[in-house]
Design a protein around this motif. Structure first.
Motif: not given
Length: 133
Positions: A45-47, A49-54, A56
């Motif tokens: 699974d993605v850790p 806090g990483w999945g919804d980070q848009t 940059h």
């Protein structure tokens, strides 16, 4: 005229060595798909806090100049100081001495040009190189 030809005949191989070669080839062929399956990516699974980070975060110009120019220049200075500092502490000369002494003639006469024979006449080849067209 007759020629004799002899051929080297290798001794026959035992069936056991043929079986060993066949088994070795089969093991290599079977190992390739097994290694390909083992090298598949892990399913994780993605850790958090990483999945919804848009958002940059980019580098500003000063920061990128510091990384791409400043870091290599600093490394160059550190290496140059590490090479030259010990020689400077010992008092060695860092630049070559261009006030050369006498010219050397390797393989020539020991007394210099005094040992060379003088030219006997206008057609003499003694005393140096000559060339003609």
């Amino acid at each position: 005229m007759t020629t004799h030809v002899s051929l080297h005949v290798s001794p026959s191989r035992s069936p056991r060595s043929a079986y060993a070669r066949w088994a070795g080839r089969a093991a290599v062929v079977a190992a390739a798909p097994a290694l390909a399956l083992l090298s598949a990516p892990a399913h994780a699974d993605v850790p958090a806090g990483w999945g919804d980070q848009t958002e940059h975060q980019g580098l500003d110009a000063l920061h990128s100049l510091g990384i791409f120019l400043g870091a290599p220049l600093l490394l160059f200075v550190i290496i140059a100081v590490a090479v030259y500092l010990p020689a400077m502490i010992r008092g060695e000369k860092l630049l070559p001495d261009h006030s050369a002494g006498e010219a050397q003639w390797i393989g020539g006469p020991r007394q210099g040009v005094a040992e060379l024979p003088a030219p006997d006449g206008a057609d003499s080849r003694a005393g140096g190189a000559s060339g003609s067209w």
